[in-house]
Design a protein around this motif. Structure first.
Motif, PDB file in Angstrom:
ATOM      1  N   PRO A  75      52.911  -6.855 -10.178  1.00 12.16           N
ATOM      2  CA  PRO A  75      51.014  -7.122  -9.808  1.00 12.16           C
ATOM      3  C   PRO A  75      50.610  -6.621 -10.834  1.00 12.16           C
ATOM      4  CG  PRO A  75      52.356  -6.098  -7.973  1.00 12.16           C
ATOM      5  CD  PRO A  75      53.040  -6.032  -9.280  1.00 12.16           C
ATOM      6  N   HIS A  76      49.544  -7.432 -11.121  1.00 14.15           N
ATOM      7  CA  HIS A  76      48.598  -6.897 -12.002  1.00 14.15           C
ATOM      8  C   HIS A  76      49.047  -6.714 -13.741  1.00 14.15           C
ATOM      9  CE1 HIS A  76      45.243  -6.329  -9.092  1.00 14.15           C
ATOM     10  NE2 HIS A  76      46.520  -5.709  -7.977  1.00 14.15           N
ATOM     11  N   SER A  77      49.998  -7.093 -14.144  1.00  9.19           N
ATOM     12  CA  SER A  77      50.376  -7.339 -15.083  1.00  9.19           C
ATOM     13  C   SER A  77      51.183  -8.572 -15.409  1.00  9.19           C
ATOM     14  CB  SER A  77      51.943  -5.995 -14.783  1.00  9.19           C
ATOM     15  OG  SER A  77      52.050  -5.013 -14.201  1.00  9.19           O
ATOM     16  N   ALA A  78      51.388  -8.904 -17.431  1.00 10.99           N
ATOM     17  CA  ALA A  78      52.223  -9.410 -17.653  1.00 10.99           C
ATOM     18  C   ALA A  78      53.428  -9.132 -18.691  1.00 10.99           C
ATOM     19  CB  ALA A  78      51.233 -10.279 -18.602  1.00 10.99           C
ATOM     20  N   LEU A  79      54.379  -9.594 -18.537  1.00 12.51           N
ATOM     21  CA  LEU A  79      55.840  -9.540 -19.713  1.00 12.51           C
ATOM     22  C   LEU A  79      54.856  -9.769 -21.132  1.00 12.51           C
ATOM     23  CD1 LEU A  79      58.129 -10.630 -17.534  1.00 12.51           C
ATOM     24  CD2 LEU A  79      57.158  -8.868 -17.273  1.00 12.51           C
ATOM     25  N   ALA A  80      53.948 -10.786 -21.291  1.00 10.45           N
ATOM     26  CA  ALA A  80      53.260 -11.341 -22.805  1.00 10.45           C
ATOM     27  C   ALA A  80      52.108 -11.402 -22.622  1.00 10.45           C
ATOM     28  CB  ALA A  80      54.539 -12.948 -23.542  1.00 10.45           C
ATOM     29  N   LEU A  81      51.230 -11.098 -24.107  1.00 10.76           N
ATOM     30  CA  LEU A  81      50.283 -11.293 -24.336  1.00 10.76           C
ATOM     31  C   LEU A  81      49.687 -11.534 -25.191  1.00 10.76           C
ATOM     32  CD1 LEU A  81      47.012 -10.463 -23.354  1.00 10.76           C
ATOM     33  CD2 LEU A  81      47.282  -8.314 -24.988  1.00 10.76           C
ATOM     34  N   ILE A  82      49.080 -12.916 -25.183  1.00  7.56           N
ATOM     35  CA  ILE A  82      48.677 -13.784 -26.697  1.00  7.56           C
ATOM     36  C   ILE A  82      46.765 -13.424 -26.720  1.00  7.56           C
ATOM     37  CG2 ILE A  82      48.267 -16.326 -27.319  1.00  7.56           C
ATOM     38  CD1 ILE A  82      50.841 -16.928 -25.496  1.00  7.56           C
ATOM     39  N   LEU A  83      46.455 -13.241 -27.244  1.00  3.02           N
ATOM     40  CA  LEU A  83      45.020 -12.631 -28.096  1.00  3.02           C
ATOM     41  C   LEU A  83      44.664 -13.658 -28.460  1.00  3.02           C
ATOM     42  CD1 LEU A  83      44.430  -9.168 -28.184  1.00  3.02           C
ATOM     43  CD2 LEU A  83      44.079 -10.957 -26.663  1.00  3.02           C
ATOM     44  N   MET A 124      45.870 -12.699 -11.635  1.00  7.05           N
ATOM     45  CA  MET A 124      46.318 -11.560 -12.045  1.00  7.05           C
ATOM     46  C   MET A 124      46.867 -10.564 -11.017  1.00  7.05           C
ATOM     47  SD  MET A 124      46.950 -11.537 -14.991  1.00  7.05           S
ATOM     48  CE  MET A 124      47.232 -10.277 -15.901  1.00  7.05           C
ATOM     49  N   ALA A 125      46.733 -11.078  -9.773  1.00  3.77           N
ATOM     50  CA  ALA A 125      46.694  -9.787  -8.567  1.00  3.77           C
ATOM     51  C   ALA A 125      48.410  -9.822  -8.582  1.00  3.77           C
ATOM     52  CB  ALA A 125      45.972 -10.260  -7.392  1.00  3.77           C
ATOM     53  N   ARG A 126      49.051 -11.104  -8.254  1.00  5.16           N
ATOM     54  CA  ARG A 126      50.797 -10.908  -8.400  1.00  5.16           C
ATOM     55  C   ARG A 126      50.791 -10.680  -9.902  1.00  5.16           C
ATOM     56  NH1 ARG A 126      53.550 -16.909  -6.969  1.00  5.16           N
ATOM     57  NH2 ARG A 126      52.175 -17.977  -8.106  1.00  5.16           N
ATOM     58  N   GLY A 127      50.869 -10.946 -10.628  1.00  7.03           N
ATOM     59  CA  GLY A 127      51.148 -10.633 -12.273  1.00  7.03           C
ATOM     60  C   GLY A 127      52.003 -12.345 -12.780  1.00  7.03           C
ATOM     61  N   VAL A 128      51.494 -12.458 -14.013  1.00 10.63           N
ATOM     62  CA  VAL A 128      52.254 -13.556 -14.579  1.00 10.63           C
ATOM     63  C   VAL A 128      52.773 -13.277 -15.496  1.00 10.63           C
ATOM     64  CG1 VAL A 128      49.829 -14.340 -14.539  1.00 10.63           C
ATOM     65  CG2 VAL A 128      50.084 -12.977 -16.340  1.00 10.63           C
ATOM     66  N   HIS A 129      53.739 -14.108 -15.932  1.00 12.85           N
ATOM     67  CA  HIS A 129      54.608 -13.552 -17.154  1.00 12.85           C
ATOM     68  C   HIS A 129      54.127 -13.252 -18.868  1.00 12.85           C
ATOM     69  CE1 HIS A 129      57.531 -16.120 -14.649  1.00 12.85           C
ATOM     70  NE2 HIS A 129      58.059 -14.914 -14.555  1.00 12.85           N
ATOM     71  N   ILE A 130      53.172 -15.418 -18.033  1.00 14.59           N
ATOM     72  CA  ILE A 130      52.170 -14.960 -20.211  1.00 14.59           C
ATOM     73  C   ILE A 130      50.775 -14.490 -19.346  1.00 14.59           C
ATOM     74  CG2 ILE A 130      51.950 -15.963 -22.131  1.00 14.59           C
ATOM     75  CD1 ILE A 130      54.501 -17.681 -21.292  1.00 14.59           C
ATOM     76  N   LEU A 131      49.940 -13.938 -19.987  1.00 17.76           N
ATOM     77  CA  LEU A 131      48.643 -13.409 -20.534  1.00 17.76           C
ATOM     78  C   LEU A 131      47.863 -14.084 -21.671  1.00 17.76           C
ATOM     79  CD1 LEU A 131      46.015 -12.755 -19.519  1.00 17.76           C
ATOM     80  CD2 LEU A 131      46.686 -10.709 -19.617  1.00 17.76           C
TER      81      LEU A 131
END
Length: 417
Positions: A75-83, A124-131
């Motif tokens: 929850p609230h997390s991502a496995l990859a971040l793209i800025l 974002m509450a349940r989380g995503v693979h890519i943010l």
């Protein structure tokens, strides 16, 4: 030199199925070099202009690795971040992920300013693979403890030079501090000034440098002309130019937000459907303007450099620099809006006496002497009046490419989120 296929690059079948359906058959040079390295887990420092297929170069490997890992999402997390530096670019990347990953069952979302945060917090509450995110809004939500970045083992900084130009370097460093120490990091930039090189040294680990598009590449694909015209005569010259039927989809660039509004309003009074896009407009207004331009309801989009970064629209026939940029790199990005994925294009620039220094800087950067519309060398030509310039402009417009090849590019057929 033999061109590799996506299969030979190691792209998985579900992704290849999408590429075939979208009629993307030939990897671009940056995809050919970057995809195998990223699939192998390497860090990359990429020098690449927009329009080179850069987004797919990192999106395809990220999607593939996440699908194969099948790691749970907290929850609230991502496995990859793209800025990304701008909202438009963030939305474009999000659309790319939706297109390429439609058979993979992965979740992604876009976090950006200019819109209310409630929907983004809920996503974002349940989380995503890519943010995918712009730095300011992301840091706000991290500080509010609505987003955690400690699981994001992949980081992409896209268009890092523009991100630093916009003053995001401090936010970027704060965001990186929240990420895992052990991660795969990618930095892409169209240019490599000292501050970008320093940032790359801080966040990348033993990176492989991929440089397939020198700074002049985009400019080399575009037929460029300049009109010497006083500021007071630019309005009439633009009106004359737009009478040419070949100018079917045109982006007009100004230096300021006020200038963009003014030019769009003036065009509207003459019966030309035009939309303005800049940083003072709300995100919903910017998206409406883009949709009208993409659909053809508005033939002209008047834009500032910041708002247009990441803008990707098919078959832009002409770019017109109503005002030359004071940063020569911005000129290269501007004219690249009409030269996507190997296609050619036409760029016309208006230069008043106060902008001659900007023109010299652009020619120094691109190493390309820009011709006036009559075809004479700039340095040997006196400033023509607006009336003859408009006549020459019609001939320049008539040279628009009649066909454009469909090659694999990361921005094709994206729809607003």
């Amino acid at each position: 030199m033999t061109t590799l296929t996506f299969t030979e690059l190691g792209v998985a079948e579900p992704l290849r199925r999408v590429l075939v359906a979208e009629n993307y058959t030939t990897p671009t040079p940056i995809q050919t070099q970057a995809i195998p390295l990223l699939l192998a887990g390497r860090d990359i420092l990429g020098i690449a202009q927009t329009g080179t297929g850069k987004t797919a170069a990192f999106a395809l490997p990220i999607l593939q690795r996440l699908a194969e890992a099948k790691a749970p999402v907290a929850p609230h997390s991502a496995l990859a971040l793209i800025l990304a530096p701008t909202r438009e670019l963030a939305l474009q990347i999000g659309d790319s992920l939706a297109t390429y990953g439609r058979h993979l069952g992965l979740r992604h979302t876009v976090i950006m300013g200019g819109v209310k945060a409630n929907a983004q917090i809920k996503a974002m509450a349940r989380g995503v693979h890519i943010l995918v995110a712009t730095p300011g809004r992301l840091l706000d939500l991290v500080n509010q403890r609505q987003i955690r970045l400690d699981k994001a083992a992949t980081l992409v900084l896209d268009e890092a030079d523009r991100m630093l130009d916009m003053g995001f370097v401090r936010d970027v460093r704060k965001i990186v501090a929240f990420l895992p120490k052990v991660r795969q990091s990618l930095l892409f930039s169209a240019t490599m000034p000292n501050d970008v090189a320093k940032l790359a040294g801080e966040i990348l680990h033993n990176p492989t440098r991929v440089e397939v598009s020198p700074r002049t590449m985009t400019a080399d694909r575009v037929e460029q002309s300049v009109f010497f015209v006083d500021t007071a005569a630019k309005r009439d010259l633009l009106g004359q130019l737009l009478k040419a039927p070949e100018m079917s989809r045109v982006i007009v660039f100004t230096r300021t937000k006020h200038g963009a509004n003014k030019v769009a309003k003036q065009l509207g009074l003459t019966g030309v459907e035009a939309e303005a896009i800049h940083g003072n407009k709300s995100q919903s207004a910017r998206q409406r303007a883009l949709e009208r331009f993409r659909s053809g309801d508005a033939r002209v989009l008047v834009a500032t450099d910041i708002a247009a970064r990441g803008l990707d629209v098919d078959d832009v026939s002409h770019v017109i620099n109503y005002e030359l940029p004071n940063e020569p790199e911005s000129y290269v990005h501007r004219i690249g809006r009409t030269a996507r994925a190997g296609a050619g294009g036409i760029a016309l620039s208006f230069c008043d006496p106060s902008e001659r220094a900007y023109l010299r800087d652009i020619e120094k950067l691109t190493k390309t002497p820009i011709k006036v519309a009559a075809g004479q060398p700039v340095r040997a030509t006196a400033a023509p009046s607006a009336r003859p310039a408009a006549s020459n402009a019609s001939r320049a417009a008539a040279t628009a490419p009649q066909t454009r090849r469909r090659r694999f590019d990361d921005g094709r057929a994206h729809r607003a989120a």
